[in-house]
Design a protein around this motif. Sequence first.
Motif, PDB file in Angstrom:
ATOM      1  N   ALA A 262      36.420  62.655  -3.356  1.00  0.00           N
ATOM      2  CA  ALA A 262      35.100  62.924  -3.584  1.00  0.00           C
ATOM      3  C   ALA A 262      34.737  62.735  -5.108  1.00  0.00           C
ATOM      4  O   ALA A 262      33.651  62.349  -5.253  1.00  0.00           O
ATOM      5  CB  ALA A 262      34.906  64.204  -3.087  1.00  0.00           C
ATOM      6  N   VAL A 263      35.607  63.375  -5.860  1.00  0.00           N
ATOM      7  CA  VAL A 263      35.180  63.429  -7.347  1.00  0.00           C
ATOM      8  C   VAL A 263      35.205  61.966  -7.873  1.00  0.00           C
ATOM      9  O   VAL A 263      34.185  61.879  -8.410  1.00  0.00           O
ATOM     10  CB  VAL A 263      36.215  64.029  -8.042  1.00  0.00           C
ATOM     11  N   MET A 264      36.254  61.109  -7.459  1.00  0.00           N
ATOM     12  CA  MET A 264      36.244  59.951  -8.174  1.00  0.00           C
ATOM     13  C   MET A 264      35.126  59.013  -7.867  1.00  0.00           C
ATOM     14  O   MET A 264      34.598  58.189  -8.349  1.00  0.00           O
ATOM     15  CB  MET A 264      37.522  59.137  -7.935  1.00  0.00           C
ATOM     16  N   ALA A 265      34.749  59.184  -6.397  1.00  0.00           N
ATOM     17  CA  ALA A 265      33.719  58.353  -5.402  1.00  0.00           C
ATOM     18  C   ALA A 265      32.404  58.615  -6.353  1.00  0.00           C
ATOM     19  O   ALA A 265      31.840  57.759  -6.791  1.00  0.00           O
ATOM     20  CB  ALA A 265      33.806  58.811  -4.145  1.00  0.00           C
ATOM     21  N   ARG A 266      32.068  59.897  -6.709  1.00  0.00           N
ATOM     22  CA  ARG A 266      30.846  60.153  -7.297  1.00  0.00           C
ATOM     23  C   ARG A 266      31.016  59.726  -8.509  1.00  0.00           C
ATOM     24  O   ARG A 266      30.105  58.974  -9.239  1.00  0.00           O
ATOM     25  CB  ARG A 266      30.471  61.686  -7.521  1.00  0.00           C
ATOM     26  N   ARG A 267      32.064  59.939  -9.429  1.00  0.00           N
ATOM     27  CA  ARG A 267      32.129  59.360 -10.931  1.00  0.00           C
ATOM     28  C   ARG A 267      32.121  57.884 -10.888  1.00  0.00           C
ATOM     29  O   ARG A 267      31.178  57.484 -11.908  1.00  0.00           O
ATOM     30  CB  ARG A 267      33.744  59.706 -11.189  1.00  0.00           C
TER      31      ARG A 267
ATOM     32  N   GLY B  25      30.233  69.006  -6.323  1.00  0.00           N
ATOM     33  CA  GLY B  25      29.218  69.576  -5.642  1.00  0.00           C
ATOM     34  C   GLY B  25      27.886  70.132  -6.530  1.00  0.00           C
ATOM     35  O   GLY B  25      26.914  69.858  -6.052  1.00  0.00           O
ATOM     36  N   LEU B  26      28.321  70.864  -7.675  1.00  0.00           N
ATOM     37  CA  LEU B  26      27.302  71.346  -8.610  1.00  0.00           C
ATOM     38  C   LEU B  26      26.318  70.081  -9.032  1.00  0.00           C
ATOM     39  O   LEU B  26      24.834  70.455  -9.056  1.00  0.00           O
ATOM     40  CB  LEU B  26      27.984  72.271  -9.542  1.00  0.00           C
ATOM     41  N   ARG B  27      26.820  68.992  -9.441  1.00  0.00           N
ATOM     42  CA  ARG B  27      26.100  68.056 -10.051  1.00  0.00           C
ATOM     43  C   ARG B  27      25.146  67.370  -9.005  1.00  0.00           C
ATOM     44  O   ARG B  27      24.068  67.119  -9.172  1.00  0.00           O
ATOM     45  CB  ARG B  27      26.988  66.750 -10.270  1.00  0.00           C
ATOM     46  N   LEU B  28      25.747  67.203  -7.760  1.00  0.00           N
ATOM     47  CA  LEU B  28      24.979  66.790  -6.528  1.00  0.00           C
ATOM     48  C   LEU B  28      23.941  67.657  -5.959  1.00  0.00           C
ATOM     49  O   LEU B  28      22.733  67.369  -5.954  1.00  0.00           O
ATOM     50  CB  LEU B  28      25.805  66.416  -5.394  1.00  0.00           C
ATOM     51  N   ALA B  29      24.078  68.956  -6.171  1.00  0.00           N
ATOM     52  CA  ALA B  29      23.042  70.110  -5.813  1.00  0.00           C
ATOM     53  C   ALA B  29      22.122  69.976  -6.832  1.00  0.00           C
ATOM     54  O   ALA B  29      20.967  70.064  -6.844  1.00  0.00           O
ATOM     55  CB  ALA B  29      23.803  71.599  -5.991  1.00  0.00           C
ATOM     56  N   TRP B  30      22.265  69.663  -8.250  1.00  0.00           N
ATOM     57  CA  TRP B  30      21.495  69.529  -9.142  1.00  0.00           C
ATOM     58  C   TRP B  30      20.505  68.370  -8.909  1.00  0.00           C
ATOM     59  O   TRP B  30      19.292  68.288  -9.270  1.00  0.00           O
ATOM     60  CB  TRP B  30      22.122  69.301 -10.744  1.00  0.00           C
TER      61      TRP B  30
ATOM     62  N   ALA C  11      37.846  76.688 -12.909  1.00  0.00           N
ATOM     63  CA  ALA C  11      36.734  76.866 -13.785  1.00  0.00           C
ATOM     64  C   ALA C  11      36.568  75.851 -14.781  1.00  0.00           C
ATOM     65  O   ALA C  11      35.317  75.184 -15.019  1.00  0.00           O
ATOM     66  CB  ALA C  11      36.306  78.161 -14.405  1.00  0.00           C
ATOM     67  N   ALA C  12      37.314  75.257 -15.383  1.00  0.00           N
ATOM     68  CA  ALA C  12      37.574  74.473 -16.843  1.00  0.00           C
ATOM     69  C   ALA C  12      37.306  73.089 -15.953  1.00  0.00           C
ATOM     70  O   ALA C  12      36.485  72.197 -16.512  1.00  0.00           O
ATOM     71  CB  ALA C  12      38.849  74.435 -17.470  1.00  0.00           C
ATOM     72  N   GLY C  13      37.886  72.551 -14.633  1.00  0.00           N
ATOM     73  CA  GLY C  13      37.721  71.643 -14.176  1.00  0.00           C
ATOM     74  C   GLY C  13      36.208  71.469 -13.498  1.00  0.00           C
ATOM     75  O   GLY C  13      35.602  70.430 -13.947  1.00  0.00           O
ATOM     76  N   ALA C  14      35.635  72.569 -13.292  1.00  0.00           N
ATOM     77  CA  ALA C  14      34.200  72.306 -12.768  1.00  0.00           C
ATOM     78  C   ALA C  14      33.331  72.251 -14.120  1.00  0.00           C
ATOM     79  O   ALA C  14      32.362  71.471 -13.824  1.00  0.00           O
ATOM     80  CB  ALA C  14      33.800  73.730 -11.862  1.00  0.00           C
TER      81      ALA C  14
ATOM     82  N   PHE D  86      29.480  69.357 -17.261  1.00  0.00           N
ATOM     83  CA  PHE D  86      29.016  69.219 -18.865  1.00  0.00           C
ATOM     84  C   PHE D  86      29.376  68.218 -19.419  1.00  0.00           C
ATOM     85  O   PHE D  86      28.736  67.444 -20.333  1.00  0.00           O
ATOM     86  CB  PHE D  86      29.393  70.402 -19.602  1.00  0.00           C
ATOM     87  N   ALA D  87      30.590  67.651 -19.259  1.00  0.00           N
ATOM     88  CA  ALA D  87      31.122  66.211 -19.785  1.00  0.00           C
ATOM     89  C   ALA D  87      30.811  65.049 -18.935  1.00  0.00           C
ATOM     90  O   ALA D  87      31.025  65.206 -17.860  1.00  0.00           O
ATOM     91  CB  ALA D  87      32.483  66.451 -20.148  1.00  0.00           C
TER      92      ALA D  87
END
Lengths: 189, 179
Positions: free
Chosen positions: A32-37, A133-138, B146-149, B154-155
């Motif tokens: 999921a991480v790389m897919a959004r990336r 998930g946080l980025r998508l929520a944003w 937390a660092a991963g999130a 942010f990056a």
Amino acid sequence: MSAEEASPHDHSLAELAGAFLKIGLLGFGGVAVMARRVLVEERGWFDDEAYAQMLGLAQALPGANTVNLAVLIGDRAQGSPGALAALAALIAPPLALLIAILLVYDRIETLPLVRAALAGMASTGAGLVFGTGLRLAWGLRRRRTGLLFGLAAMVLVAGLHAPLAWTALFAGLASMLYAAWALRREARA
Amino acid sequence: MSRLVLLALLADFAILSLAAFGGAATIAPALREGVVLRRHWMSDAEFLQLYAVARAAPGPNIIIASVIGWKVAGLVGLLVATVAVLTPSSIVCLLLGRLTVRFEATAFVRALKLGLAPVAVGLILASGLAIAQAADPDKIAWAMTAAGAAWVVFARRNPLWILAAGGALAVAMRLLGRA
């Protein structure tokens, strides 16, 4: 409207295969991480809002989320051949790699440093998934009230250990009903 | 005998394919029950090891099904299992996906997409939390989570950097703990 906006999903077979090859092979600790990336940040095929909607569809249909994304995005661009190309690129290389890992796994799994590295990557990877998930929520911030259904689904699954499929079904239905109501209200206003 | 095994793989995994909402995690209990208890294709420990490796390795976790096929019946088993676990769900996805494109402008499809998006996001957040609950034994591990999130939020750099850093940090701590 620029030419690019006129057909934003018209990716070639090679582009499809390239994107999903990268998602599959670099998708450590959850694709999921790389897919959004890749699809949002690198290729710019979607913004976060459109991507979250695509993901919602992929989630609601049977099959793994990223597999469904490959099918949906591939089909939209190039029909069935596109779906097949994206799917094959997503699945085949990681599968070959996984079998290679399994062939040596018994010998390396007991090495303490390998275990430590995997544990560290798992902890960090969990954060990457949460951050995605946080980025998508944003990306969905324009419809803040609708996000409450996502929050409810998160609490049900992660906090109360409700079964994922049932939670997706009921939260999805409730959220759709709310969205239909909100759309009607906006149309009238 | 081996043809029966292949038929069983095909039937079992094709049914699970249509039940795999979300991904491999949803069908893992049913997969384990079928492969270990009902078919006796492998021991529980073997299954758990395969599942753990498939999750840690790159790629969609659903390829656990392919690897089970490979363990049970070699290369043919791998192909049969892969096709069985991907085809039914992908055909449903293809056809229903086309319907959503065709009826994109209707109120129903608009509500469908608007409504499903936040729930998918909530379930991604939940899966991040679930992995953290299982993978984080102490405060340092939670700090790495937390660092991963924070990295993703942010990056705009490639997430693989922080993943490698997390692995390297864990290795370094292990080495220092030993010294």
